[in-house]
Design an enzyme around this catalytic site. Structure first.
Site, PDB file in Angstrom:
ATOM      1  N   GLU A 329       0.841  -1.189   0.000  1.00  0.00           N
ATOM      2  CA  GLU A 329       0.000   0.000   0.000  1.00  0.00           C
ATOM      3  C   GLU A 329       0.880   1.245   0.000  1.00  0.00           C
ATOM      4  O   GLU A 329       1.727   1.400   0.881  1.00  0.00           O
ATOM      5  CB  GLU A 329      -0.892   0.035   1.244  1.00  0.00           C
ATOM      6  CG  GLU A 329      -2.028  -0.946   1.224  1.00  0.00           C
ATOM      7  CD  GLU A 329      -3.033  -0.683   2.344  1.00  0.00           C
ATOM      8  OE1 GLU A 329      -4.193  -1.060   2.169  1.00  0.00           O
ATOM      9  OE2 GLU A 329      -2.657  -0.109   3.388  1.00  0.00           O
ATOM     10  N   CYS A 330       0.695   2.112  -0.970  1.00  0.00           N
ATOM     11  CA  CYS A 330       1.355   3.415  -1.013  1.00  0.00           C
ATOM     12  C   CYS A 330       2.879   3.258  -0.919  1.00  0.00           C
ATOM     13  O   CYS A 330       3.530   2.893  -1.892  1.00  0.00           O
ATOM     14  CB  CYS A 330       0.791   4.322   0.066  1.00  0.00           C
ATOM     15  SG  CYS A 330       1.099   6.085  -0.216  1.00  0.00           S
ATOM     16  N   GLY A 331       3.483   3.498   0.235  1.00  0.00           N
ATOM     17  CA  GLY A 331       4.925   3.324   0.362  1.00  0.00           C
ATOM     18  C   GLY A 331       5.364   1.907   0.049  1.00  0.00           C
ATOM     19  O   GLY A 331       6.417   1.686  -0.564  1.00  0.00           O
ATOM     20  N   HIS A 333       3.907  -0.015  -2.064  1.00  0.00           N
ATOM     21  CA  HIS A 333       3.807  -0.071  -3.526  1.00  0.00           C
ATOM     22  C   HIS A 333       5.068   0.492  -4.176  1.00  0.00           C
ATOM     23  O   HIS A 333       5.569  -0.056  -5.170  1.00  0.00           O
ATOM     24  CB  HIS A 333       2.577   0.743  -3.941  1.00  0.00           C
ATOM     25  CG  HIS A 333       2.334   0.846  -5.406  1.00  0.00           C
ATOM     26  ND1 HIS A 333       2.268  -0.242  -6.237  1.00  0.00           N
ATOM     27  CD2 HIS A 333       2.117   1.937  -6.191  1.00  0.00           C
ATOM     28  CE1 HIS A 333       2.011   0.163  -7.472  1.00  0.00           C
ATOM     29  NE2 HIS A 333       1.937   1.475  -7.467  1.00  0.00           N
ATOM     30  N   SER A 430      -0.696  -0.667  -4.913  1.00  0.00           N
ATOM     31  CA  SER A 430      -1.218   0.601  -5.439  1.00  0.00           C
ATOM     32  C   SER A 430      -1.041   1.672  -4.382  1.00  0.00           C
ATOM     33  O   SER A 430      -0.623   1.404  -3.255  1.00  0.00           O
ATOM     34  CB  SER A 430      -2.698   0.477  -5.818  1.00  0.00           C
ATOM     35  OG  SER A 430      -3.507   0.524  -4.662  1.00  0.00           O
TER      36      SER A 430
END
Length: 438
Positions: A329-331, A333, A430
């Site tokens: 998730e985010c970081g 990703h 993502s």
């Protein structure tokens, strides 16, 4: 329920809600009360400050992203075994997204749903009698939201306080305290908000100093007397937040990977999953005995050089992802991609389990609620499943790569934002932070 609750809100961000909330929790604990914290909206950082002050987990409560049964169940569990539940608001009291009343993500939604009184924390620097007009507006704006008191913050002098008190008196709204402009209430910040609690080695001391000051300037007895039992419909909701990606989950957990919601971890554990933390910054790999690996968001852009040099972590992650589910998730990703470009423009090679390249040198704010429809079976669920969540990041994709999309995304108003993220085999990721299924 025996717990009583209050909501601490403001007219906007930056009024001092988080440190005042943490200081209140600490000051009341000194009086022998068991005090729990909770946070309105999608915020990873502020609840960790509550946890330091209270000694217990602080849950997020989100009227937009959480189905009512989950919201009620989390509110009940947040206050379980406590004398007081202090819910810190987000943004201003009535700020949220469009949509039906009660499901806008606004702090006011929680106040109306749980019938809890609101205490306003108001930065009064640069104003005096106008404070009364602001408070009058807050009190009258929504009949279902009861503004029950105010704590004046950053008061300049006794004369300043007296001018405000005289103007506020006709409203019949108690001024519970007047906090001076004091360095004890200052906390360091960075691009996603306050510096994380775990990175501040002296945070307990800072909160203690703020609690000392607050106890001298706030009528804690009057504040506690305002608290009321929350009206919660589903006291024993068993609704989980998200399905666990596996039954033994390797969880990246350190200063680079810390953005995971307590309610998500609690939900996984309640469904029988075991969480096995590991530290990529310490060059630890996911435990081979696990059947899934989760890389949360955080600040990998600040640690890109160390992560690129963590050869055991990267090799272990690649080996793990060859046969088992990995999600970022985010970081997380960012680290799953081929490379991460830091603020100076230096390129650091990452895991290469997905095909994209991200950059913190090329920055643009991405912020808001999102609905994700999964494109294929993955760690978050089956193809077609819909999940509520959000994005909050400054980094950008500079090379998209050729991976299949992880999901299609809509914003809070249902506007299509297109395909998002990437998926290759058992690996997915993502910018999207998942909160709850729809």
């Amino acid at each position: 329920m025996t717990v009583r609750g209050l909501i601490l809100s403001a007219i906007r961000s930056g009024e001092g809600k988080t440190i005042v909330t943490a200081a209140l929790i600490a000051a009341l604990r000194r009086r022998g009360l068991i005090v729990a914290g909770a946070k309105n909206g999608p915020d990873y950082i502020d609840p960790s400050f509550h946890a330091v002050a209270s000694g217990r987990a602080s849950f997020n409560l989100d009227s937009w992203a959480m189905p009512p049964a989950l919201l009620d169940g989390l509110a009940a569990r947040a206050g379980d075994g406590a004398d007081l539940l202090m819910i810190e608001g987000a943004l201003g009291l009535f700020d949220g997204v469009g949509g039906p009343a009660g499901a806008r993500g606004a702090t006011a939604d929680l106040a109306a749903r749980f019938r809890l009184p609101v205490v306003i924390i108001l930065d009064v620097s640069g104003q005096s009698q106008t404070v009364a007009a602001i408070l009058r507006g807050l009190m009258l704006h929504d009949a279902d939201v009861r503004v029950a008191g105010v704590i004046l913050n950053r008061v300049g002098s006794e004369r300043h306080r007296a001018l405000i008190a005289e103007a506020v008196a006709p409203l019949g709204l108690p001024i519970l305290g007047s906090l001076p402009r004091d360095a004890a209430f200052a906390l360091p910040e960075r691009h996603l908000g306050l510096v994380q609690a775990g990175e501040q080695g002296d945070l307990a001391r800072r909160i203690g100093a703020a609690a000392d000051c607050l106890a001298r300037h706030v009528d804690l007895d009057a504040l506690v007397a305002l608290a009321r039992p929350p009206q919660i419909a589903a006291l024993h909701s068993a609704m989980p937040a998200l399905p666990p990606p596996g039954m033994r989950i390797a969880l990246a957990s350190d200063d680079a990977f810390s953005f995971i919601y307590p309610h998500v971890l609690e939900g996984w554990r309640r469904q029988g999953a075991t969480i096995v933390p590991f530290s990529p910054l310490a060059d630890e790999a996911p435990e081979p005995a696990c059947d899934a690996c989760w890389l949360p968001g955080g600040y990998p852009e600040l640690h890109a050089g160390r992560l690129a040099g963590a050869t055991s972590f990267l090799a272990g992650l690649r080996h793990f992802g060859a046969t088992r589910r990995v999600h970022g998730e985010c970081g997380g990703h960012m680290v799953l991609g081929r490379a991460l470009i830091d603020a100076s423009g230096t390129r650091h090679e990452m895991a290469g389990l997905l095909d994209h390249v991200t950059s913190f040198a090329t920055r643009r704010l991405h912020l808001g609620y999102r609905t994700a429809t999964l494109s294929a079976d993955c760690a978050l669920g089956a193809a077609g499943a819909q999940i509520a969540g959000h994005e909050f990041h400054y980094s950008t994709i500079v090379e998209a790569g050729q991976d299949a999309p992880f999901a299609t995304i809509e914003d809070a108003r249902g506007v299509a934002l297109g395909a998002a993220g990437g998926q290759r085999g058992s690996v997915s990721g993502s910018w999207f932070h998942a909160i709850a299924p729809l």
